[in-house]
Design a protein around this motif. Structure first.
Motif, PDB file in Angstrom:
ATOM      1  N   SER A   1       0.799  -1.214   0.000  1.00  0.00           N
ATOM      2  CA  SER A   1       0.000   0.000   0.000  1.00  0.00           C
ATOM      3  C   SER A   1       0.835   1.268   0.000  1.00  0.00           C
ATOM      4  N   GLY A   2       2.052   1.211   0.476  1.00  0.00           N
ATOM      5  CA  GLY A   2       2.843   2.433   0.605  1.00  0.00           C
ATOM      6  C   GLY A   2       3.027   3.159  -0.699  1.00  0.00           C
ATOM      7  N   SER A   3       3.466   2.459  -1.772  1.00  0.00           N
ATOM      8  CA  SER A   3       3.737   3.121  -3.034  1.00  0.00           C
ATOM      9  C   SER A   3       2.472   3.631  -3.692  1.00  0.00           C
ATOM     10  N   ASP A   4       1.375   2.846  -3.575  1.00  0.00           N
ATOM     11  CA  ASP A   4       0.123   3.259  -4.197  1.00  0.00           C
ATOM     12  C   ASP A   4      -0.448   4.478  -3.512  1.00  0.00           C
ATOM     13  N   ALA A   5      -0.451   4.488  -2.174  1.00  0.00           N
ATOM     14  CA  ALA A   5      -1.031   5.590  -1.423  1.00  0.00           C
ATOM     15  C   ALA A   5      -0.282   6.886  -1.680  1.00  0.00           C
ATOM     16  N   SER A   6       1.008   6.809  -1.878  1.00  0.00           N
ATOM     17  CA  SER A   6       1.789   8.038  -2.097  1.00  0.00           C
ATOM     18  C   SER A   6       1.490   8.676  -3.436  1.00  0.00           C
TER      19      SER A   6
ATOM     20  N   VAL B   1      -7.675  -0.206   0.432  1.00  0.00           N
ATOM     21  CA  VAL B   1      -7.031   0.405  -0.742  1.00  0.00           C
ATOM     22  C   VAL B   1      -5.629   0.900  -0.432  1.00  0.00           C
ATOM     23  N   GLY B   2      -5.114   0.625   0.770  1.00  0.00           N
ATOM     24  CA  GLY B   2      -3.745   0.974   1.092  1.00  0.00           C
ATOM     25  C   GLY B   2      -3.542   2.355   1.654  1.00  0.00           C
ATOM     26  N   LEU B   3      -4.585   2.992   2.148  1.00  0.00           N
ATOM     27  CA  LEU B   3      -4.451   4.304   2.781  1.00  0.00           C
ATOM     28  C   LEU B   3      -4.379   4.136   4.294  1.00  0.00           C
ATOM     29  N   ASP B   4      -3.848   5.178   4.947  1.00  0.00           N
ATOM     30  CA  ASP B   4      -3.800   5.174   6.411  1.00  0.00           C
ATOM     31  C   ASP B   4      -5.228   5.361   6.939  1.00  0.00           C
ATOM     32  N   PRO B   5      -5.795   4.372   7.640  1.00  0.00           N
ATOM     33  CA  PRO B   5      -7.193   4.471   8.087  1.00  0.00           C
ATOM     34  C   PRO B   5      -7.471   5.681   8.966  1.00  0.00           C
TER      35      PRO B   5
ATOM     36  N   ARG C   1     -12.510   3.603   7.725  1.00  0.00           N
ATOM     37  CA  ARG C   1     -11.288   2.884   8.106  1.00  0.00           C
ATOM     38  C   ARG C   1     -11.139   1.602   7.293  1.00  0.00           C
ATOM     39  N   SER C   2     -12.223   0.861   7.146  1.00  0.00           N
ATOM     40  CA  SER C   2     -12.160  -0.398   6.399  1.00  0.00           C
ATOM     41  C   SER C   2     -11.838  -0.158   4.938  1.00  0.00           C
TER      42      SER C   2
ATOM     43  N   ARG D   1     -10.332  10.921  -3.811  1.00  0.00           N
ATOM     44  CA  ARG D   1      -9.075  10.340  -3.352  1.00  0.00           C
ATOM     45  C   ARG D   1      -9.256   8.858  -3.044  1.00  0.00           C
ATOM     46  N   LEU D   2     -10.392   8.522  -2.428  1.00  0.00           N
ATOM     47  CA  LEU D   2     -10.656   7.111  -2.155  1.00  0.00           C
ATOM     48  C   LEU D   2     -10.745   6.316  -3.453  1.00  0.00           C
ATOM     49  N   ARG D   3     -11.470   6.866  -4.429  1.00  0.00           N
ATOM     50  CA  ARG D   3     -11.646   6.163  -5.698  1.00  0.00           C
ATOM     51  C   ARG D   3     -10.319   5.995  -6.425  1.00  0.00           C
ATOM     52  N   GLU D   4      -9.481   7.048  -6.420  1.00  0.00           N
ATOM     53  CA  GLU D   4      -8.198   6.970  -7.105  1.00  0.00           C
ATOM     54  C   GLU D   4      -7.300   5.930  -6.434  1.00  0.00           C
ATOM     55  N   ALA D   5      -7.306   5.903  -5.092  1.00  0.00           N
ATOM     56  CA  ALA D   5      -6.493   4.913  -4.375  1.00  0.00           C
ATOM     57  C   ALA D   5      -6.945   3.498  -4.725  1.00  0.00           C
ATOM     58  N   ARG D   6      -8.248   3.300  -4.844  1.00  0.00           N
ATOM     59  CA  ARG D   6      -8.763   1.975  -5.204  1.00  0.00           C
ATOM     60  C   ARG D   6      -8.342   1.591  -6.613  1.00  0.00           C
TER      61      ARG D   6
END
Length: 283
Positions: free
Chosen positions: A10-15, A80-84, A74-75, A26-31
């Motif tokens: 998740s680290g690389s994707d979330a950044s 999707v690899g983001l900090d909850p 949070r879930s 932002r949620l949709r893009e992370a997914r």
């Protein structure tokens, strides 16, 4: 809510998520960066697709509110690899206007087309059902308590025990004072020719039963009768019977066995006169 989706990378994707986007975007893009579908998130988190879509579309009105909304965020973020926790803070910050505008009691706010509701609907519905049930119980118990108090207080008309309790019903029944109380003039022989039009009722319930009997418009008695109790009355025009338990009630009319008035526990009111008396007796 636990997610089974692997978020180890998740680290690389979330950044790579564009921080200039709004919360839902932002949620949709992370997914999408994670390559996960809404169906996969719904299957892993047990959150409905409708709620997940509402999060991505900033449609707060479709969220359950309160701790449930934060738990869903949070879930989703974890999937999707983001900090909850960061995602929750961003959600609260972005919708702070609606949150601050809501009252502490209702926790419900509206801004444009967005409605933020933090009231737990399940508890509200449960309390409403409980209140409705309590009102119904009071509506039944208060009159019943009044009836019990009334019957126990001894505030009832004097009744006369028929002296022919041990004799068969085929024998003529003598006049009784209760009939006189009901406004009926009775001779020593109630079945003489000048009184053949009288209605003679003999009440003798087989089990405990509340009975109210009105003769020619006058209340004769109203009380809780026990097995073995008996009331014999005469009327010229009409008898009105109110019975609390039709299955426990037994009677005869003009020395003929009365038909059952109803089933056990059924409350019955009947009017008996010369025109319909045959409808109430066993032929």
């Amino acid at each position: 809510v636990h997610s089974n989706i692997d978020s180890s990378d998740s680290g690389s994707d979330a950044s790579n998520v564009d921080t200039e986007l709004d919360f839902g975007a932002r949620l949709r893009e992370a997914r999408e960066l994670k390559g996960i579908t809404l169906n996969e998130i719904a299957s892993a988190t047990k959150i409905s697709i409708g709620v997940l879509e509402a999060l991505e579309q900033n449609d707060i009105s479709r969220l359950p509110g309160g701790i449930f909304s934060r738990a869903f965020i949070r879930s989703y973020a974890n999937a999707v690899g983001l900090d909850p926790e960061k995602a929750v803070r961003e959600f609260l910050d972005e919708f702070s206007f609606e949150i601050n505008k809501s009252s502490t009691s209702t926790r419900s706010t509206t801004s444009g087309h967005l409605t933020l509701t933090f009231e737990k609907e399940e508890d509200f519905e449960s309390q409403r059902l409980m209140t409705r049930t309590l009102i119904r119980l009071l509506a039944v118990s208060v009159p019943l308590a009044g009836l019990i108090i009334y019957c126990g207080s001894g505030r009832q008309l004097d009744t006369v025990q028929n002296p022919l309790n041990s004799q068969p019903l085929s024998e003529p029944t003598p006049s009784i004072s209760m009939s006189e109380m009901a406004g009926v003039s009775v001779n020593s022989n109630p079945l003489e020719d000048d009184e053949t039009d009288l209605l003679l009722i003999d009440v003798h319930p087989a089990a405990t039963c509340w009975v109210s009997l009105t003769v020619d418009g006058n209340l004769a008695f109203s009380r809780l009768m026990q097995p073995g109790d008996r009331e014999v009355l005469q009327a010229r025009e009409e008898i009105v019977l109110n019975v609390g338990d039709a299955g426990a009630f037994a009677f005869s009319l003009n020395q003929q066995l009365g038909k059952p008035l109803g089933s056990s526990g059924q409350v019955i009111t009947v009017r008996i006169n010369q025109d319909n008396v045959e409808d109430f007796v066993v032929q």
